[in-house]
Design an enzyme around this catalytic site. Structure first.
Site: not given
Length: 634
Positions: A113, A151-152, A309, A358-360
């Protein structure tokens, strides 16, 4: 933010919602679970550019229409993203010149990204075109409460880009800053190492070089990088302000970092938003997070800000991703509210099945409703909704302030300094922590702030100091204020040129001393003082009116006090151990009548005050040791 608040009856609660990752059966369950959790705000579309514009110029919003309509029916307001954080792959295929280039010449490609050059006019053209379409389509949608640009910014391309487009943009920026190449040569001290330029076109971004690069060039490049990213943000904001003038605009800042000049950015934002990810494995995380929140509150002179967030439990990007234990997410959320947050939002609503995150952790874990995390999410939603008066309540101004400046951060931590161990965050947190531990509120203010409302001013490592800022700090003390200044302050000007006349030349009169020579300590070394130990640094201080309060074991002054006008200036020539620094700051704040927020709080308990629009004072009290949090009203 009247329209934003008008769509909510209590603190914003929810998080990033990515329905494009799921099918209709999950969407139906989302509606049910959001009601159960008390969600009233969802951030939608952060990474949806490729979905709404799968090929150039062909926009598909029908899928998004349905989700926004559903959220509106469910009573969930929407923070709608402009989707420009991650361009679709076709942009790089058609315009490879939009891809960023590192200082060593490496080009970065799609597959992650933020794969775009901030100076690229092509990228900005496509981004603005998308924002135009979004704003026209959803300007009057009943769910729209807030715009979220990008974003960020600066998270992955914090040092900007070194391609030819960026190089030309840097030259243009330098022409605007200096006017003539002669003025640039003077500011950059280019007589050193035969670096004098005859023309702006000879200048490059600070790319990989044989040895130390020009520090003033690097400092200006950091300024330029922040400004170029801000220009991307402003290009989108112009469209939103024109087409939806009543809808506030924000973007989310990454956890406190030396990337963007956030004081400069905050002037262009309707509300500050922040992403907070304290490490559950860190013993210092609670205090560090409190300091970061105080910085966010200070970006717009104490206005409430948005926690955009946080993680319900573990993240995915550390080497070891510890989970938050039972109750920690609740305490983290109340800490944010205490320090001025008008929202408690998470990344993300539902944990992803695939992709890098996916593991966040998420509000709805892979295990769904029957999980500890979702149970705590529901309990917190009900608890926050029970205090509607907190929404929009302004944090009460503190009596103490800490001076913070991003260009100083950039200058302080460059190469070829007396010690690489002098870090601004470390120095600032060291001064902030004794106040925090005593439940004393502390604002964080820029160098051009009005210091007069404060009784105590903390000045950590203000290495790059302008003559104007030095004058204002001096006048503040002369008028009756108390300042605590730490070593390696007042060393250079804004171009990283050393002030002559003895360190710290602009502050010598104020501090009543002169530093003859720096003597930084070896890695891990401590130095003995008369009544404690110091670390990181020592120096030869020559008294010129100040009195030594504490000395090094060899008799050199280590901590000094100087009466100046109607005020007092303290100076620390080392970093005292934590108990000593706490005792010293307790003494100083007692002398200056800087008191805890609420009297009689037990050790470990924190309180911060927010004032409602009708003048009521709400005290948010939290305690990580006992796991308690409550709201008290006068």
């Amino acid at each position: 933010m009247p329209r934003f608040h008008g769509k909510l009856s209590s603190l914003a609660y929810g998080g990033d919602y990515n329905p494009e990752q799921w099918g209709p059966e999950v969407h139906a369950e989302d509606s049910e679970l959001m009601r159960e959790a008390g969600v009233n705000l969802a951030t939608v579309g952060i990474f949806s550019w490729a979905r709404v514009e799968p090929v150039p110029g062909e926009f598909h919003f029908e899928w998004l229409d349905g989700h926004l309509d559903r959220l509106a029916r469910d009573g969930v307001a929407v923070c709608l993203a402009t989707m420009t954080a991650s361009p679709p792959p076709w942009l790089a295929r058609l315009h490879p010149e939009t891809l960023p280039v590192l200082e060593d010449g490496t080009r970065l490609y799609p597959g992650s990204r933020q794969h775009w050059c901030p100076s690229s006019p092509v990228f900005r053209t496509y981004a603005v075109r998308l924002v135009e379409q979004l704003a026209k389509r959803y300007a009057h949608h009943p769910a729209l409460a807030l715009w979220h640009i990008g974003n960020e910014y600066g998270c992955h391309i914090s040092r900007h880009c070194h391609c030819e487009v960026s190089t030309d943009a840097f030259r243009t920026w330098l022409r605007g800053r200096y006017g003539t190449v002669e003025a640039l040569n003077e500011a950059w001290s280019t007589t050193f190492w035969s670096q004098q330029y005859a023309d702006f076109d000879e200048i490059h971004t600070p790319r990989t070089a044989p040895s130390f690069r020009n520090p003033a060039q690097q400092l200006d490049y950091r300024r330029f990088s922040s400004d170029e990213l801000l220009a991307c943000y402003l290009a989108e904001k112009e469209v939103l302000d024109r087409l939806t003038p009543d809808v506030p605009v924000t973007t989310n800042f990454v956890p406190l970092a030396p990337t963007l000049d956030l004081f400069r950015w905050a002037r262009e934002m309707d509300v500050v938003s922040y992403d907070s990810y304290p490490d559950p494995h860190s013993a210092d995380a609670v205090h560090e997070t409190a300091f970061h929140y105080d910085v966010m509150r200070g970006l717009k002179d104490g206005d409430p800000w948005l926690l955009m967030e946080q993680a319900p439990s573990a993240v995915n990007w550390r080497r070891r991703n510890g989970r938050k234990p039972v109750g920690r997410m609740r305490l983290d959320s109340w800490q944010a509210v205490a320090h001025g947050a008008d929202s408690v939002l998470f990344f993300q609503w539902r944990a992803s099945r695939g992709g890098a995150e996916k593991f966040h952790s998420a509000m709805v874990p892979h295990g769904g409703r029957a999980t500890r995390i979702f149970g705590e999410v529901c309990e917190l939603g009900a608890e926050l909704a029970a205090y509607p008066g907190l929404l929009g309540a302004r944090p009460e101004r503190a009596s103490a302030a800490l001076v913070w400046d991003w260009p100083n951060w950039w200058a302080l931590e460059q190469e070829a300094h007396p010690s690489a161990d002098v870090r601004l965050l470390d120095g600032a947190r060291a001064l902030h922590k004794p106040l925090y531990d005593a439940s004393v509120a502390c604002d964080v203010v820029p160098v051009d702030a009005d210091f007069s409302p404060y009784k105590l001013l903390l000045v950590p490592h203000l290495y790059a100091l302008t003559a104007e800022t030095a004058r204002r700090i001096t006048e503040y003390v002369a008028s009756g204020g108390t300042a605590v200044v730490t070593y390696f302050s007042g060393i250079t000007d804004e171009h990283d040129r050393v002030w002559l006349g003895g360190y710290p030349a602009p502050l010598r009169d104020l501090l009543g001393l002169r530093v003859d020579e720096f003597d930084p300590l070896r890695e891990g070394e401590h130095i003995q003082l008369s009544d404690c130990q110091g670390s990181l640094w020592s120096e030869d201080v020559i008294l010129e009116g100040a009195a030594a309060v504490t000395t090094f074991s060899d008799g050199r002054p280590a901590i000094t006090r100087h009466t100046y006008g109607r005020g007092t200036a303290w100076y620390l020539a080392t970093t005292p151990d934590a108990p000593t620094l706490r005792t010293l700051l307790d003494r100083i704040r007692t002398e200056t009548e800087v008191h805890p927020v609420l009297p009689g709080l037990p050790p470990g308990q924190q309180a911060r005050t927010r004032v409602t629009t009708d003048g009521a004072r709400l005290h948010v009290v939290y305690d990580y040791e006992t796991g308690t949090a409550e709201v008290r009203q006068d």
